[in-house]
Design a protein around this motif. Structure first.
Motif, PDB file in Angstrom:
ATOM      1  N   TRP A  66       1.001  -1.256  -0.058  1.00  0.00           N
ATOM      2  CA  TRP A  66      -0.104  -0.130   0.035  1.00  0.00           C
ATOM      3  C   TRP A  66       0.992   1.308   0.019  1.00  0.00           C
ATOM      4  O   TRP A  66       0.492   2.304  -0.444  1.00  0.00           O
ATOM      5  CB  TRP A  66      -0.958   0.000   1.145  1.00  0.00           C
ATOM      6  CG  TRP A  66      -2.119  -0.663   0.908  1.00  0.00           C
ATOM      7  CD1 TRP A  66      -2.285  -2.162   1.513  1.00  0.00           C
ATOM      8  CD2 TRP A  66      -2.958  -0.541  -0.152  1.00  0.00           C
ATOM      9  NE1 TRP A  66      -3.710  -2.574   0.707  1.00  0.00           N
ATOM     10  CE2 TRP A  66      -4.207  -1.614  -0.138  1.00  0.00           C
ATOM     11  CE3 TRP A  66      -3.540   0.476  -0.860  1.00  0.00           C
ATOM     12  CZ2 TRP A  66      -5.058  -1.652  -0.968  1.00  0.00           C
ATOM     13  CZ3 TRP A  66      -4.627   0.445  -1.780  1.00  0.00           C
ATOM     14  CH2 TRP A  66      -5.437  -0.568  -1.556  1.00  0.00           C
ATOM     15  N   THR A  67       2.126   1.249   0.526  1.00  0.00           N
ATOM     16  CA  THR A  67       2.962   2.366   0.483  1.00  0.00           C
ATOM     17  C   THR A  67       3.223   2.734  -1.000  1.00  0.00           C
ATOM     18  O   THR A  67       3.244   3.803  -1.308  1.00  0.00           O
ATOM     19  CB  THR A  67       4.284   1.922   1.172  1.00  0.00           C
ATOM     20  OG1 THR A  67       4.000   1.922   2.587  1.00  0.00           O
ATOM     21  CG2 THR A  67       4.876   3.112   1.380  1.00  0.00           C
ATOM     22  N   ILE A  68       3.409   1.694  -1.636  1.00  0.00           N
ATOM     23  CA  ILE A  68       3.826   1.851  -3.081  1.00  0.00           C
ATOM     24  C   ILE A  68       2.558   2.476  -4.058  1.00  0.00           C
ATOM     25  O   ILE A  68       2.532   3.226  -4.836  1.00  0.00           O
ATOM     26  CB  ILE A  68       4.159   0.485  -3.921  1.00  0.00           C
ATOM     27  CG1 ILE A  68       5.580   0.099  -2.923  1.00  0.00           C
ATOM     28  CG2 ILE A  68       4.242   0.590  -5.188  1.00  0.00           C
ATOM     29  CD1 ILE A  68       5.980  -1.582  -3.687  1.00  0.00           C
ATOM     30  N   LEU A 121       2.967   6.213  -5.481  1.00  0.00           N
ATOM     31  CA  LEU A 121       3.111   6.323  -7.026  1.00  0.00           C
ATOM     32  C   LEU A 121       1.812   6.230  -7.679  1.00  0.00           C
ATOM     33  O   LEU A 121       1.403   6.987  -8.382  1.00  0.00           O
ATOM     34  CB  LEU A 121       3.937   5.265  -7.276  1.00  0.00           C
ATOM     35  CG  LEU A 121       4.379   5.189  -8.789  1.00  0.00           C
ATOM     36  CD1 LEU A 121       5.173   6.307  -9.220  1.00  0.00           C
ATOM     37  CD2 LEU A 121       5.387   4.195  -9.055  1.00  0.00           C
ATOM     38  N   HIS A 122       1.462   5.122  -7.513  1.00  0.00           N
ATOM     39  CA  HIS A 122      -0.101   5.016  -8.575  1.00  0.00           C
ATOM     40  C   HIS A 122      -1.095   6.035  -7.961  1.00  0.00           C
ATOM     41  O   HIS A 122      -1.701   6.568  -9.004  1.00  0.00           O
ATOM     42  CB  HIS A 122      -0.685   3.507  -8.081  1.00  0.00           C
ATOM     43  CG  HIS A 122       0.251   2.522  -8.636  1.00  0.00           C
ATOM     44  ND1 HIS A 122       0.758   2.092  -9.647  1.00  0.00           N
ATOM     45  CD2 HIS A 122       1.215   1.845  -7.716  1.00  0.00           C
ATOM     46  CE1 HIS A 122       1.462   1.264  -9.712  1.00  0.00           C
ATOM     47  NE2 HIS A 122       1.719   0.791  -8.574  1.00  0.00           N
ATOM     48  N   PHE A 123      -1.398   6.060  -6.904  1.00  0.00           N
ATOM     49  CA  PHE A 123      -2.492   7.137  -6.482  1.00  0.00           C
ATOM     50  C   PHE A 123      -1.962   8.410  -6.997  1.00  0.00           C
ATOM     51  O   PHE A 123      -2.978   9.292  -7.567  1.00  0.00           O
ATOM     52  CB  PHE A 123      -2.474   7.184  -4.923  1.00  0.00           C
ATOM     53  CG  PHE A 123      -3.512   8.208  -4.555  1.00  0.00           C
ATOM     54  CD1 PHE A 123      -4.676   8.080  -4.473  1.00  0.00           C
ATOM     55  CD2 PHE A 123      -3.151   9.521  -4.207  1.00  0.00           C
ATOM     56  CE1 PHE A 123      -5.754   8.790  -4.208  1.00  0.00           C
ATOM     57  CE2 PHE A 123      -3.871  10.595  -3.503  1.00  0.00           C
ATOM     58  CZ  PHE A 123      -5.268  10.147  -3.572  1.00  0.00           C
ATOM     59  N   VAL A 124      -0.835   8.945  -6.829  1.00  0.00           N
ATOM     60  CA  VAL A 124      -0.071  10.379  -7.443  1.00  0.00           C
ATOM     61  C   VAL A 124      -0.372  10.269  -9.054  1.00  0.00           C
ATOM     62  O   VAL A 124      -0.906  11.422  -9.530  1.00  0.00           O
ATOM     63  CB  VAL A 124       1.323  10.460  -6.933  1.00  0.00           C
ATOM     64  CG1 VAL A 124       1.840  11.721  -7.852  1.00  0.00           C
ATOM     65  CG2 VAL A 124       1.315  10.860  -5.461  1.00  0.00           C
ATOM     66  N   GLY A 151      -4.025  12.079 -13.717  1.00  0.00           N
ATOM     67  CA  GLY A 151      -5.043  11.606 -14.316  1.00  0.00           C
ATOM     68  C   GLY A 151      -4.929  10.329 -15.272  1.00  0.00           C
ATOM     69  O   GLY A 151      -5.660  10.255 -16.197  1.00  0.00           O
ATOM     70  N   GLU A 152      -4.291   9.458 -14.718  1.00  0.00           N
ATOM     71  CA  GLU A 152      -3.800   8.239 -15.460  1.00  0.00           C
ATOM     72  C   GLU A 152      -4.945   7.489 -15.944  1.00  0.00           C
ATOM     73  O   GLU A 152      -5.052   7.032 -17.123  1.00  0.00           O
ATOM     74  CB  GLU A 152      -2.936   7.507 -14.891  1.00  0.00           C
ATOM     75  CG  GLU A 152      -2.181   6.352 -15.707  1.00  0.00           C
ATOM     76  CD  GLU A 152      -1.019   5.819 -15.028  1.00  0.00           C
ATOM     77  OE1 GLU A 152       0.301   6.101 -15.404  1.00  0.00           O
ATOM     78  OE2 GLU A 152      -1.010   5.332 -13.783  1.00  0.00           O
ATOM     79  N   ALA A 193       8.725  12.535 -13.869  1.00  0.00           N
ATOM     80  CA  ALA A 193       8.306  13.812 -13.261  1.00  0.00           C
ATOM     81  C   ALA A 193       8.100  13.762 -11.762  1.00  0.00           C
ATOM     82  O   ALA A 193       8.561  14.412 -11.050  1.00  0.00           O
ATOM     83  CB  ALA A 193       7.036  14.039 -14.135  1.00  0.00           C
ATOM     84  N   ILE A 194       7.262  12.595 -11.241  1.00  0.00           N
ATOM     85  CA  ILE A 194       7.273  12.314  -9.831  1.00  0.00           C
ATOM     86  C   ILE A 194       8.579  12.236  -9.072  1.00  0.00           C
ATOM     87  O   ILE A 194       8.779  13.037  -8.117  1.00  0.00           O
ATOM     88  CB  ILE A 194       6.246  11.163  -9.556  1.00  0.00           C
ATOM     89  CG1 ILE A 194       5.078  11.320 -10.234  1.00  0.00           C
ATOM     90  CG2 ILE A 194       6.355  10.900  -8.169  1.00  0.00           C
ATOM     91  CD1 ILE A 194       4.254  10.205 -10.164  1.00  0.00           C
TER      92      ILE A 194
END
Length: 101
Positions: free
Chosen positions: A30-32, A36-39, A45-46, A67-68
């Motif tokens: 969930w940290t990952i 990453l995925h949530f951002v 807007g992926e 970019a992140i």
């Protein structure tokens, strides 16, 4: 058995797979997801992206990650705010983030 009961598949032995260890492993995933995925979904807007054919999605994911990671390396904790900051001077600030200027 309820539909919401958690299940996990692992290659750990029963001695290695204590409930505490499985909990730590699940939380680390969930940290990952949160970092990453949530951002990528909320800021870029992926999930709503119209880039769906050929190599487009596979090419955009590493660019979003770049970019992140560049914004985080530059000290931006809020990626959306970091993108806005970079967009104020779009010909210089993104290059500065990548040390290309």
């Amino acid at each position: 058995m309820q539909p919401t009961d958690p299940y996990a598949i692992t290659d750990l032995t029963s001695q290695q797979a204590s409930p505490q260890r499985l909990g730590r492993l699940a939380r680390s995933q969930w940290t990952i997801e949160n970092r990453l995925h949530f951002v990528r979904d909320t800021t870029f807007g992926e999930d709503a992206s119209k880039i769906r054919t050929r190599h487009g999605p596979g090419n955009m994911a590493p660019l979003r990650n770049l970019a992140i990671n560049a914004l985080r390396a530059a000290g931006h904790r809020n990626i959306a705010a970091g993108l806005r900051h970079a967009s104020y001077d779009p010909f210089n600030r993104p290059l500065d983030l990548l040390n290309i200027s």
